[in-house]
Design a protein around this motif. Structure first.
Motif, mmCIF file in Angstrom:
data_model
loop_
_atom_site.group_PDB
_atom_site.id
_atom_site.type_symbol
_atom_site.label_atom_id
_atom_site.label_comp_id
_atom_site.label_asym_id
_atom_site.label_seq_id
_atom_site.Cartn_x
_atom_site.Cartn_y
_atom_site.Cartn_z
ATOM 1 N N GLU A 181 0.047 16.306 13.217
ATOM 2 C CA GLU A 181 1.572 15.917 13.786
ATOM 3 C C GLU A 181 1.056 15.055 15.097
ATOM 4 O O GLU A 181 0.548 15.262 15.978
ATOM 5 C CB GLU A 181 2.371 17.159 14.307
ATOM 6 C CG GLU A 181 2.496 17.965 13.135
ATOM 7 C CD GLU A 181 3.267 19.238 13.535
ATOM 8 O OE1 GLU A 181 3.396 19.728 14.778
ATOM 9 O OE2 GLU A 181 3.594 19.979 12.600
ATOM 10 N N ILE A 182 1.966 13.824 15.008
ATOM 11 C CA ILE A 182 1.645 12.800 15.983
ATOM 12 C C ILE A 182 2.999 13.094 16.832
ATOM 13 O O ILE A 182 4.055 12.732 16.490
ATOM 14 C CB ILE A 182 1.553 11.396 15.601
ATOM 15 C CG1 ILE A 182 0.363 11.745 14.436
ATOM 16 C CG2 ILE A 182 1.109 10.462 16.602
ATOM 17 C CD1 ILE A 182 -0.803 11.856 14.719
ATOM 18 N N TYR A 183 2.865 12.925 18.210
ATOM 19 C CA TYR A 183 3.758 12.833 19.147
ATOM 20 C C TYR A 183 3.783 11.553 20.031
ATOM 21 O O TYR A 183 2.758 11.103 20.383
ATOM 22 C CB TYR A 183 3.883 14.243 20.086
ATOM 23 C CG TYR A 183 3.992 15.490 19.257
ATOM 24 C CD1 TYR A 183 5.461 15.907 18.934
ATOM 25 C CD2 TYR A 183 3.231 16.181 18.783
ATOM 26 C CE1 TYR A 183 5.449 17.023 18.359
ATOM 27 C CE2 TYR A 183 3.147 17.310 18.006
ATOM 28 C CZ TYR A 183 4.530 17.647 17.756
ATOM 29 O OH TYR A 183 4.471 18.908 16.796
ATOM 30 N N ASP A 184 4.971 11.168 20.438
ATOM 31 C CA ASP A 184 5.150 10.331 21.246
ATOM 32 C C ASP A 184 5.071 10.695 23.010
ATOM 33 O O ASP A 184 5.001 11.947 23.402
ATOM 34 C CB ASP A 184 6.457 9.284 21.313
ATOM 35 C CG ASP A 184 7.717 9.797 21.443
ATOM 36 O OD1 ASP A 184 7.751 11.158 21.745
ATOM 37 O OD2 ASP A 184 8.661 9.425 21.255
ATOM 38 N N LYS A 185 5.435 9.979 23.986
ATOM 39 C CA LYS A 185 5.436 10.345 25.468
ATOM 40 C C LYS A 185 6.398 11.318 25.557
ATOM 41 O O LYS A 185 6.164 12.135 26.692
ATOM 42 C CB LYS A 185 5.270 9.208 26.191
ATOM 43 C CG LYS A 185 4.153 8.163 26.114
ATOM 44 C CD LYS A 185 4.264 6.999 27.133
ATOM 45 C CE LYS A 185 2.867 6.038 27.069
ATOM 46 N NZ LYS A 185 3.096 4.758 27.899
ATOM 47 N N ASN A 186 7.577 11.190 24.837
ATOM 48 C CA ASN A 186 8.558 12.331 25.158
ATOM 49 C C ASN A 186 8.319 13.744 24.497
ATOM 50 O O ASN A 186 9.286 14.267 24.269
ATOM 51 C CB ASN A 186 9.957 11.712 24.932
ATOM 52 C CG ASN A 186 10.228 10.458 25.738
ATOM 53 O OD1 ASN A 186 9.860 10.335 27.032
ATOM 54 N ND2 ASN A 186 10.592 9.319 25.225
ATOM 55 N N ILE A 236 8.440 13.897 21.146
ATOM 56 C CA ILE A 236 9.008 14.056 20.026
ATOM 57 C C ILE A 236 8.245 13.683 18.775
ATOM 58 O O ILE A 236 7.145 12.625 18.870
ATOM 59 C CB ILE A 236 10.100 12.706 20.073
ATOM 60 C CG1 ILE A 236 11.013 13.280 21.232
ATOM 61 C CG2 ILE A 236 10.780 12.666 18.811
ATOM 62 C CD1 ILE A 236 12.363 12.136 21.468
ATOM 63 N N LEU A 237 8.153 14.346 17.786
ATOM 64 C CA LEU A 237 7.307 14.212 16.555
ATOM 65 C C LEU A 237 7.721 12.868 15.902
ATOM 66 O O LEU A 237 8.974 12.686 15.701
ATOM 67 C CB LEU A 237 7.660 15.333 15.431
ATOM 68 C CG LEU A 237 6.819 15.288 14.322
ATOM 69 C CD1 LEU A 237 5.287 15.617 14.468
ATOM 70 C CD2 LEU A 237 7.336 16.375 13.247
ATOM 71 N N ILE A 238 6.756 11.915 15.817
ATOM 72 C CA ILE A 238 7.045 10.681 15.269
ATOM 73 C C ILE A 238 6.250 10.475 13.719
ATOM 74 O O ILE A 238 6.668 9.767 13.099
ATOM 75 C CB ILE A 238 6.444 9.478 16.293
ATOM 76 C CG1 ILE A 238 5.239 9.621 16.585
ATOM 77 C CG2 ILE A 238 7.472 9.388 17.273
ATOM 78 C CD1 ILE A 238 4.668 8.513 17.377
ATOM 79 N N HIS A 239 5.434 11.120 13.511
ATOM 80 C CA HIS A 239 4.549 11.380 12.381
ATOM 81 C C HIS A 239 4.078 12.449 11.984
ATOM 82 O O HIS A 239 3.401 13.241 12.801
ATOM 83 C CB HIS A 239 3.399 10.155 12.517
ATOM 84 C CG HIS A 239 2.657 9.797 11.332
ATOM 85 N ND1 HIS A 239 3.177 9.150 10.121
ATOM 86 C CD2 HIS A 239 1.416 10.302 10.731
ATOM 87 C CE1 HIS A 239 2.158 9.173 9.239
ATOM 88 N NE2 HIS A 239 1.222 9.753 9.547
ATOM 89 N N LYS A 240 3.880 12.909 10.599
ATOM 90 C CA LYS A 240 3.205 14.168 10.172
ATOM 91 C C LYS A 240 2.616 13.677 8.910
ATOM 92 O O LYS A 240 3.148 12.904 7.935
ATOM 93 C CB LYS A 240 4.400 15.222 9.855
ATOM 94 C CG LYS A 240 3.756 16.481 9.420
ATOM 95 C CD LYS A 240 4.936 17.576 9.529
ATOM 96 C CE LYS A 240 4.425 18.914 9.240
ATOM 97 N NZ LYS A 240 5.192 20.139 9.199
ATOM 98 N N ASN A 262 1.765 3.900 15.952
ATOM 99 C CA ASN A 262 2.414 3.113 17.095
ATOM 100 C C ASN A 262 3.020 4.092 18.147
ATOM 101 O O ASN A 262 3.680 5.004 17.550
ATOM 102 C CB ASN A 262 3.457 2.159 16.606
ATOM 103 C CG ASN A 262 2.814 0.849 15.896
ATOM 104 O OD1 ASN A 262 1.418 0.634 16.281
ATOM 105 N ND2 ASN A 262 3.437 0.130 14.984
ATOM 106 N N ASN A 263 2.920 3.979 19.175
ATOM 107 C CA ASN A 263 3.423 4.624 20.115
ATOM 108 C C ASN A 263 2.955 6.358 20.168
ATOM 109 O O ASN A 263 3.638 7.167 20.678
ATOM 110 C CB ASN A 263 5.166 4.839 20.011
ATOM 111 C CG ASN A 263 5.737 3.388 20.151
ATOM 112 O OD1 ASN A 263 5.203 2.525 20.961
ATOM 113 N ND2 ASN A 263 6.603 3.211 19.453
ATOM 114 N N ALA A 264 1.776 6.286 19.575
ATOM 115 C CA ALA A 264 1.233 7.749 19.613
ATOM 116 C C ALA A 264 0.549 7.929 21.211
ATOM 117 O O ALA A 264 0.084 7.181 21.670
ATOM 118 C CB ALA A 264 0.085 8.007 18.569
ATOM 119 N N ASP A 265 0.975 9.196 21.656
ATOM 120 C CA ASP A 265 0.371 9.718 22.864
ATOM 121 C C ASP A 265 -0.249 10.937 22.738
ATOM 122 O O ASP A 265 -1.271 11.319 23.534
ATOM 123 C CB ASP A 265 1.783 10.057 23.835
ATOM 124 C CG ASP A 265 1.306 10.431 25.190
ATOM 125 O OD1 ASP A 265 0.635 9.661 25.718
ATOM 126 O OD2 ASP A 265 1.477 11.758 25.645
#
Length: 198
Positions: free
Chosen positions: A82-87, A89-93, A160-163
């Motif tokens: 599971e990929i999360y952004d800086k906030n 928030i789940l952006i990719h699974k 993109n935007n992964a944190d």
């Protein structure tokens, strides 16, 4: 010829005692919810086989409930990232890990079983935690951490935007079915979960 006969007698004696140990233990845990010690068999398994014969048990396939077929019939296991952004928030699974071919993914799919078995073996080593084994246990733990880290990193770097990311080793049936009060059909259970930052 006598040595060969002696070898087969010893081998089948180990098979018999392990079968009694596994079957009787499972019966009492499910029927009466308690552990029962079988005097001679428990001593052999815990003090002789685990301590001195673990290599032979592994090579011969006797260390699993299914013998030689243990790798092929174990519970379905798979990785999920599971990929999360800086906030946060789940952006990719994903559970495909960027594999483009079915053959590549099928070969990778077996790796989840390997890591699950590797972690179970590491847990067994921790039961007899001596000074000489601390380095081995630490090395195995670091290896597991690196596997989780780099599996997820390979996917996260392409998003993109992964944190940050979380890698989960999942199974369809829980790792310890005897400890679970209720097992639901088609439920995914997480055996191990690790989070990392990019």
């Amino acid at each position: 010829m006598k040595r060969l006969i002696l070898f087969f007698i010893c081998h089948f004696f180990i098979v018999l005692t392990l079968s009694i140990y596994l079957t009787a233990g499972a019966f009492f845990k499910t029927k009466y919810q308690k552990d029962v010690e079988i005097p001679v068999v428990d001593f052999l398994v815990k003090n002789v086989y685990d301590r001195y014969g673990s290599g032979y048990l592994w090579l011969s396939g006797l260390n699993t409930g299914y013998g030689f077929y243990g790798i092929n019939v174990s519970t379905q296991k798979f990785f999920v990232v599971e990929i999360y952004d800086k906030n946060k928030i789940l952006i990719h699974k994903d559970n495909r890990f960027n594999f483009n071919t079915r053959t590549g993914y099928m070969r990778f799919d077996g790796y989840a079983y390997h890591i699950a078995n590797f972690m179970a073996e590491s847990d067994k080593l921790k039961l007899n935690n001596t000074v000489s084994r601390k380095m081995l246990i630490n090395a195995r733990s670091q290896y597991t951490n690196k596997v989780f880290q780099y599996l997820g990193r390979g996917v996260a770097l392409k998003v993109n935007n992964a944190d940050s990311y979380v890698v989960k080793l999942c199974t369809i049936i829980p790792h310890d079915i005897w400890a679970s009060q209720k097992i639901e059909k088609n439920q995914v259970y997480v055996e191990k979960e690790m989070g990392f930052s990019l």
